[in-house]
Design an enzyme around this catalytic site. Structure first.
Site, PDB file in Angstrom:
ATOM      1  N   ASP A  86       1.020  -1.159  -0.116  1.00  6.53           N
ATOM      2  CA  ASP A  86       0.151   0.055  -0.012  1.00  6.53           C
ATOM      3  C   ASP A  86       0.781   1.327  -0.143  1.00  6.53           C
ATOM      4  O   ASP A  86       2.020   1.161   0.742  1.00  6.53           O
ATOM      5  CB  ASP A  86      -0.986   0.048   1.129  1.00  6.53           C
ATOM      6  CG  ASP A  86      -2.076   1.148   0.995  1.00  6.53           C
ATOM      7  OD1 ASP A  86      -1.662   2.216   0.949  1.00  6.53           O
ATOM      8  OD2 ASP A  86      -3.209   0.570   1.302  1.00  6.53           O
ATOM      9  N   LYS A 139       1.343  13.545 -17.114  1.00  4.41           N
ATOM     10  CA  LYS A 139       0.449  14.588 -17.263  1.00  4.41           C
ATOM     11  C   LYS A 139      -0.836  13.726 -17.003  1.00  4.41           C
ATOM     12  O   LYS A 139      -0.921  12.567 -16.880  1.00  4.41           O
ATOM     13  CB  LYS A 139       0.404  15.185 -18.485  1.00  4.41           C
ATOM     14  CG  LYS A 139      -0.228  14.492 -19.535  1.00  4.41           C
ATOM     15  CD  LYS A 139      -0.255  15.184 -21.255  1.00  4.41           C
ATOM     16  CE  LYS A 139      -1.139  14.643 -22.175  1.00  4.41           C
ATOM     17  NZ  LYS A 139      -2.418  14.616 -21.848  1.00  4.41           N
ATOM     18  N   HIS A 169       4.438  12.593 -23.304  1.00  3.36           N
ATOM     19  CA  HIS A 169       5.080  11.811 -24.536  1.00  3.36           C
ATOM     20  C   HIS A 169       4.907  12.601 -25.806  1.00  3.36           C
ATOM     21  O   HIS A 169       5.865  12.348 -26.921  1.00  3.36           O
ATOM     22  CB  HIS A 169       4.032  10.472 -24.809  1.00  3.36           C
ATOM     23  CG  HIS A 169       2.754  10.858 -25.570  1.00  3.36           C
ATOM     24  ND1 HIS A 169       1.510  11.534 -24.881  1.00  3.36           N
ATOM     25  CD2 HIS A 169       2.334  10.946 -26.819  1.00  3.36           C
ATOM     26  CE1 HIS A 169       0.637  11.827 -25.889  1.00  3.36           C
ATOM     27  NE2 HIS A 169       0.863  11.340 -26.965  1.00  3.36           N
ATOM     28  N   LYS A 173       8.051  12.833 -29.338  1.00  7.35           N
ATOM     29  CA  LYS A 173       7.995  12.638 -30.784  1.00  7.35           C
ATOM     30  C   LYS A 173       8.984  13.205 -31.588  1.00  7.35           C
ATOM     31  O   LYS A 173       9.348  14.198 -31.381  1.00  7.35           O
ATOM     32  CB  LYS A 173       6.493  12.912 -31.221  1.00  7.35           C
ATOM     33  CG  LYS A 173       5.327  12.397 -30.835  1.00  7.35           C
ATOM     34  CD  LYS A 173       4.004  12.669 -31.139  1.00  7.35           C
ATOM     35  CE  LYS A 173       2.926  12.006 -30.699  1.00  7.35           C
ATOM     36  NZ  LYS A 173       2.820  10.837 -31.350  1.00  7.35           N
ATOM     37  N   GLU A 207      -8.316  14.600 -35.638  1.00  9.88           N
ATOM     38  CA  GLU A 207      -8.563  12.979 -35.517  1.00  9.88           C
ATOM     39  C   GLU A 207      -9.574  12.302 -36.028  1.00  9.88           C
ATOM     40  O   GLU A 207     -10.595  13.011 -35.733  1.00  9.88           O
ATOM     41  CB  GLU A 207      -8.397  12.643 -33.935  1.00  9.88           C
ATOM     42  CG  GLU A 207      -7.091  13.096 -33.117  1.00  9.88           C
ATOM     43  CD  GLU A 207      -6.836  12.899 -31.786  1.00  9.88           C
ATOM     44  OE1 GLU A 207      -5.921  12.573 -31.258  1.00  9.88           O
ATOM     45  OE2 GLU A 207      -7.959  13.113 -31.291  1.00  9.88           O
ATOM     46  N   ASP A 226      -7.245  18.376 -22.907  1.00 12.05           N
ATOM     47  CA  ASP A 226      -6.429  17.241 -23.159  1.00 12.05           C
ATOM     48  C   ASP A 226      -5.293  17.451 -23.967  1.00 12.05           C
ATOM     49  O   ASP A 226      -4.361  17.028 -23.951  1.00 12.05           O
ATOM     50  CB  ASP A 226      -7.561  16.346 -24.019  1.00 12.05           C
ATOM     51  CG  ASP A 226      -6.745  15.048 -24.376  1.00 12.05           C
ATOM     52  OD1 ASP A 226      -6.147  14.560 -23.440  1.00 12.05           O
ATOM     53  OD2 ASP A 226      -7.301  14.479 -25.463  1.00 12.05           O
ATOM     54  N   HIS A 231      -0.080  19.888 -25.789  1.00 10.24           N
ATOM     55  CA  HIS A 231       0.472  19.609 -26.853  1.00 10.24           C
ATOM     56  C   HIS A 231       0.625  20.876 -27.809  1.00 10.24           C
ATOM     57  O   HIS A 231       1.540  21.046 -28.373  1.00 10.24           O
ATOM     58  CB  HIS A 231      -0.368  18.660 -27.698  1.00 10.24           C
ATOM     59  CG  HIS A 231      -0.422  17.368 -26.853  1.00 10.24           C
ATOM     60  ND1 HIS A 231       0.338  16.918 -25.845  1.00 10.24           N
ATOM     61  CD2 HIS A 231      -1.130  16.272 -26.971  1.00 10.24           C
ATOM     62  CE1 HIS A 231       0.332  15.816 -25.383  1.00 10.24           C
ATOM     63  NE2 HIS A 231      -0.858  15.251 -26.066  1.00 10.24           N
ATOM     64  N   LYS A 317     -11.991  15.856 -32.551  1.00  7.06           N
ATOM     65  CA  LYS A 317     -12.010  14.422 -32.831  1.00  7.06           C
ATOM     66  C   LYS A 317     -13.199  14.159 -33.747  1.00  7.06           C
ATOM     67  O   LYS A 317     -14.199  15.012 -33.824  1.00  7.06           O
ATOM     68  CB  LYS A 317     -12.336  13.597 -31.630  1.00  7.06           C
ATOM     69  CG  LYS A 317     -11.173  13.577 -30.677  1.00  7.06           C
ATOM     70  CD  LYS A 317     -11.551  12.837 -29.481  1.00  7.06           C
ATOM     71  CE  LYS A 317     -10.242  12.658 -28.471  1.00  7.06           C
ATOM     72  NZ  LYS A 317      -9.197  11.985 -29.283  1.00  7.06           N
TER      73      LYS A 317
END
Length: 716
Positions: A86, A139, A169, A173, A207, A226, A231, A317
């Site tokens: 724990d 994040k 991430h 890239k 996307e 997001d 980004h 999206k």
């Protein structure tokens, strides 16, 4: 522990969780395969597991995410330890200190919810595990400005800022790092990237997919939290910041932070929020959710270099394409020297995904008599990649103590300050259809970005010509012309060509001078007739003007006419009068030939279109020769039976990739081209598996089918 001092042990909390399964275990295998992880690896979690179960979990992770390197996996198992306990129990951290043994500089990776950062960091300090250590935190770095500041205060009670690695991430890239290098390794860009020469900047992250089963997560964040707050602002800071004094991590992050401090807090009046229809039917999404899945935002930078330059960001999206690109539009020449219509805007476009591509848009003289121009593009493809996945690169940097690609406290807090006033329901929420470019609602920022050019904007949003008084050049104000009865331009003026790419699953269209991201599409299929195709195209481009059409046909074309009907479409394609149906000059060309033209960079090129069938074309010294190899005999069947869609379904991905390599090698040996390009809808399945392909082969970009209209359009 100094930031540049290498770690001597790796501890990752949340070892049985989703992030470890998807990202950490593949990154660990990659680092071990490169000999960069010769140290104890300790997983910590509260799952009631044994070390053997964690090793099984690691193997399953690798099998699902890129495959198992048995030698590296054996080293992983030999170095891996597991502590089940724990996070609130001091005994867990006593066991961790014992497992660390003589290690003095461990790296603690907190792949756990932010609510546990406080208890874990305090327990690390109390047990002696924090001395000489550094931590990696995932994040999101907070939910808003206040929570980000509180999170930083919690972490800094134990760890100094120099020992905190905030991992995202996106900064790992290859494309994002290429942007940083391109920006400061090329002297000619420095005088151009400023308010003196730049008219506007646009950044799109689109996307095609929705929330993909992450409804609960997306309900807590939305598009702005997001990807915009992190980004998109990271990309903008790398593009717009002043040159750092040095190449070290502090200097680079100083420049990025200075740029973010100059960005004005967003105004809700310059933001449009959208939600795709059907979002509220996604699992774990509230029926009346007001969370945005789309956002278009205008940024302003109050600095000497960028004051007055509009910077427009669009994310969303369920849009028509999956791509990320930033486009810098340059100001037009101060005086028109030639008798053309107003030339297209010059631009520098940086494609970040899919793949790295740099494109320069300029105007060149059109072949023939007189000084008349046409829009053209110079394209540079980034072909070489070192194989480092983002998490592998970033975890390696953290172990080495390199902070360059990790967000600093002031950067995180400035980013939250910028978006703070547009979080939640600060701006109205508008619905939009999946597959569209966002809400069919006038967008303040995208409606007036680049006067006199064709900016990347959502379909249905008025451009400069449709918004009188907002800077549209003379002669372009007012309503659009009727396409069928448009006044024809003077004979010497360059033509605007509509490119139509007919495929077995979709019909895609793009007008010359537009960004490939602006291409539109509708579903085709076995019932599609040529008349239905024309009606579909006309309905899709009702807001575009053009005076010629270039059609990419999915089959052999002789003297501008189809030789036979496509097997995967409806009847009536042979003998149809395409020019009459469209009501303007038209050229029909094989679709593989069109994409080959867009991929051609000189010399001789063999193009293979790996789609429903197999399209082929050869270009030698600029002369195009469409070829029809799909139905020729190959290994008791045909080429299409092995490398077309039928072959993919029959053989499976792994065997299909091997067959693509064999067929490509065979054709290259027979035709001896300088290079071969593999395109088409299924070419994406070869990404990350280029070892199956012979030397001299590169993957194409399917948007090159539209670049190719410059090769056939002028001959219409």
């Amino acid at each position: 522990m100094t930031p540049t001092q290498a770690a001597d042990a790796l501890v990752f909390f949340g070892a049985t969780g989703d992030l470890a399964y998807k990202q950490i275990f593949p990154a660990l295998q990659g680092l071990l395969a490169r000999g960069l992880l010769d140290m104890p690896i300790i997983g910590v979690a509260k799952s009631g597991w044994t070390l053997a179960q964690l090793q099984d979990r690691a193997r399953a992770s690798l099998q699902e995410h890129g495959g198992v390197n048995e030698a590296a996996f054996a080293r992983l198992c030999a170095q891996l330890q597991y502590i089940d306990g724990d996070y609130h129990d001091p005994a867990t951290f006593t066991a961790l200190r014992a497992a660390l043994g003589p290690a003095q500089h461990p790296l603690h990776y907190l792949a756990i919810p932010p609510s546990l950062f406080g208890p874990v960091t305090q327990a690390l300090a109390a047990s002696g595990c924090a001395q000489g250590a550094r931590i990696v935190v995932e994040k999101p770095f907070g939910h808003d400005l206040a929570s980000a500041q509180a999170l930083n205060r919690t972490i800094h009670q134990v760890f100094s800022e120099a020992s905190v690695f905030r991992i995202d991430h996106y900064l790992g890239k290859e494309a994002v790092q290429n942007l940083l290098y391109l920006r400061f390794a090329n002297g000619f860009l420095e005088p151009l990237l400023s308010r003196d020469h730049v008219q506007a900047i646009q950044l799109t992250m689109a996307e095609t997919f929705g929330v993909a089963g992450r409804g609960r997560f997306y309900e807590e964040v939305g598009a702005i939290r997001d990807v915009v707050q992190n980004h998109m602002l990271q990309v903008l800071s790398l593009l717009l910041m002043d040159a750092p004094a040095h190449a070290d991590h502090d200097a680079i992050r100083d420049s990025a932070a200075a740029l973010l401090r100059a960005v004005r807090t967003l105004n809700p009046g310059e933001v449009v929020r959208g939600q795709y229809q059907g979002y509220t039917q996604e699992p774990d999404v509230a029926p009346g959710s007001q969370v945005e899945t789309y956002a278009a935002l205008r940024f302003h930078v109050d600095s000497w270099r960028w004051a007055g330059v509009p910077i427009d960001v669009r994310v969303g999206k369920r849009l028509p394409v999956t791509a990320t690109a930033v486009t810098v539009f340059f100001k037009p020449p101060p005086q028109q020297m030639f008798g053309d219509a107003r030339p297209s805007a010059n631009f520098l476009r940086l494609h970040l995904t899919p793949g790295v591509q740099v494109t320069l848009g300029l105007n060149t003289k059109r072949p023939g008599a007189g000084l008349h121009g046409e829009a053209d593009e110079l394209v540079l493809h980034r072909q070489h990649w070192d194989g480092l996945a983002p998490y592998e690169r970033l975890l390696g940097d953290a172990l080495a103590g390199d902070l360059t690609l990790f967000a600093r406290e002031d950067e995180v807090e400035e980013a939250w300050r910028i978006v703070q006033d547009v979080l939640g329901s600060a701006a109205p929420l508008w619905p939009y259809a999946p597959g569209s470019w966002g809400p069919r609602r006038p967008t303040p920022c995208w409606a007036r970005t680049v006067p006199g050019s064709t900016p990347t904007r959502p379909r249905g949003h008025p451009g400069p010509a449709a918004r009188p008084g907002l800077g549209a050049p003379a002669g372009q104000r007012g309503g659009r012309m009727s396409r069928a009865r448009a006044a024809r331009p003077a004979p010497a003026a360059p033509r605007t060509v509509l490119t139509v790419d007919i495929g077995g699953t979709h019909v895609k269209v793009l007008r010359s001078g537009l960004d490939p991201e602006q291409r539109r599409r509708f579903v085709s299929g076995p019932e599609l007739t040529p008349a239905a195709m024309v009606r579909g195209v006309q309905a899709l481009v009702d807001d575009w003007t053009f005076d010629a059409v270039s059609v990419g046909y999915p089959g052999p074309v002789l003297h501008g006419q189809p030789v036979h009907n496509p097997a995967n479409l409806g009847p009536g394609w042979v003998g149809f009068d395409y020019a009459r149906a469209f009501g303007c000059p038209l050229k029909l060309i094989n679709d593989a030939a069109m994409q080959a033209l867009g991929s051609y960079q000189g010399g001789s090129l063999l193009f293979l279109g790996l789609g429903t069938g197999l399209g082929t074309a050869l270009i030698v010294d600029g002369v195009l020769e469409p070829m029809e190899l799909a139905h020729l005999p190959y290994r008791k069947k045909t080429y299409e039976d092995y490398v077309g869609l039928r072959g993919l379904k029959r053989l499976g991905k792994k065997a299909w990739r091997r067959e693509v390599g064999r067929v490509t090698a065979l054709l290259m040996q027979a035709l001896a081209p300088d290079e071969a390009v593999l395109g088409g809808g299924n070419a994406a399945l070869l990404e990350g598996h280029l070892d199956h392909l012979p030397a001299g082969v590169r993957l194409g970009d399917n948007s090159n089918a539209f670049v190719g209209d410059s090769g056939c359009g002028p001959t219409i």
